[in-house]
Design a protein around this motif. Sequence first.
Motif, short mmCIF file in Angstrom:
data_model
loop_
_atom_site.label_atom_id
_atom_site.label_comp_id
_atom_site.label_asym_id
_atom_site.label_seq_id
_atom_site.Cartn_x
_atom_site.Cartn_y
_atom_site.Cartn_z
N LEU A 145 0.82 -1.21 0.00
CA LEU A 145 0.00 0.00 0.00
C LEU A 145 0.86 1.26 0.00
O LEU A 145 0.48 2.29 -0.59
N LYS A 146 2.02 1.19 0.65
CA LYS A 146 2.93 2.33 0.66
C LYS A 146 3.54 2.55 -0.72
O LYS A 146 3.70 3.69 -1.17
N ASP A 150 -2.31 4.43 -4.74
CA ASP A 150 -3.51 4.62 -5.56
C ASP A 150 -4.07 3.31 -6.10
O ASP A 150 -5.04 3.32 -6.86
N ALA A 151 -3.44 2.21 -5.74
CA ALA A 151 -3.88 0.91 -6.26
C ALA A 151 -5.21 0.49 -5.63
O ALA A 151 -5.57 0.95 -4.54
N ASP A 152 -5.92 -0.35 -6.34
CA ASP A 152 -7.18 -0.88 -5.84
C ASP A 152 -6.89 -1.77 -4.63
O ASP A 152 -6.16 -2.77 -4.74
N PRO A 153 -7.40 -1.42 -3.45
CA PRO A 153 -7.12 -2.24 -2.25
C PRO A 153 -7.50 -3.70 -2.42
O PRO A 153 -6.83 -4.58 -1.89
N LEU A 157 -4.88 -6.71 -1.83
CA LEU A 157 -5.15 -7.78 -0.89
C LEU A 157 -5.08 -9.14 -1.58
O LEU A 157 -4.52 -10.10 -1.04
N ARG A 158 -5.62 -9.22 -2.79
CA ARG A 158 -5.59 -10.49 -3.53
C ARG A 158 -4.15 -10.92 -3.80
O ARG A 158 -3.79 -12.09 -3.63
N ALA A 159 -3.32 -9.98 -4.23
CA ALA A 159 -1.93 -10.32 -4.55
C ALA A 159 -1.18 -10.78 -3.31
O ALA A 159 -0.38 -11.73 -3.37
N ALA A 160 -1.43 -10.12 -2.17
CA ALA A 160 -0.73 -10.49 -0.94
C ALA A 160 -1.16 -11.88 -0.46
O ALA A 160 -0.32 -12.69 -0.04
#
Length: 384
Positions: A145-146, A150-153, A157-160
């Motif tokens: 997120l840092k 501006d990325a879609d949360p 979350l899906r990538a993580a």
Amino acid sequence: MDVSWIPGDSDLVVALIAGLVVIGGVAAAVVGKARQAPPRPAPPRTAPPRPSQGDDAAVAPAPEAPSEGEAPARETAVEAPEAVDHRFGRLRRRLGTGLGESLLAIFRRGSLSQDDWDELEETLLLADVGAGATDALLTDLRARLKATPDADPRAVLRAALLDVVDPTLDRSLALGAAGDGALHTAIVVGVNGVGKTTTVGKIARVLVAQDRTVVLGAADTFRAAAADQLETWGARVGVPVVRAHVDGADPASVAYEAADRARAESAEVLLVDTAGRLQNKQGLMDELGKIVRVVSKVSPPSEVLLVLDATTGQNGLTQARVFGQVAPLTGIVLTKLDGTAKGGIVLAVQRELGVPVKFVGLGEGADDLAPFDPEGFVDSLLGQ
């Protein structure tokens, strides 16, 4: 008709003859209708009950035995695409309303405060993700997120989550290929009630559908019902089952006999079902180690599959660590995954054990043991 030659009252005779003609016509009509009437439908046959998902449940009656010299018919385990979609649809609805819904609700708030991060941590822990996996996931999320504010949360979350599940792990069964001429052995372990025996039967069903020759070893001699249940599965899919001749026999000797028979019959795969050993009973754990050593004299196990009940949460991790000390685990089978809204045990197992989840149980049907799909699981978790 001339009846002048008949003695007596001719009118009476004529009446009798006419009556006989009428009766004969009626009889002929009835016979004709009976011949034209469609046959009555046979009463519906009642299907035999399926073996239960749990090891300790009542054993379903075995199918009718074939006549002498006749091989039992094998079932085909080829699944229609729509059946597979329906199966994972159940998982998506179940997980998407649990952990996934909670995570997305937090991320939709925009910029996360410290209270939000604390809530996120609590949510993961309550979902059986485990302390280690939770810390790693939160650290990864903060960094992502840092780097891309501006990325879609949802995408972040899906990538993580996908990285924790690790889609690069090999999840195929290391049981060779059909026709390679070698005997490949898999030993299935786990505590009572997680579904070991059912898992062995379902894996055998998949292998038979791939035209593999299989032998089953009923090395759970502490519970007679386990051998009966495995024989039900063996008859169902058309594979032989080696079991003890007396109750309480040495499990290792049964496993060795099964391996010896598999080698003698040039079988391709040996699947050994073991007792539901409790991790705090050292003697039983030692017996499991003996089974591995004895079978290795004939065919060193290429797979040691640990069956875990997905609804037990962190207790499953404890079981995995202890079993891993006795036998080198090569894969995890998570049963009853459709019975929990948490699903975090998958993330915990993948990260903390480094052992891939190879199969998941998504129901009690014969075809409800599915290869684990990392992306499908994460998408189900997020309700996508």
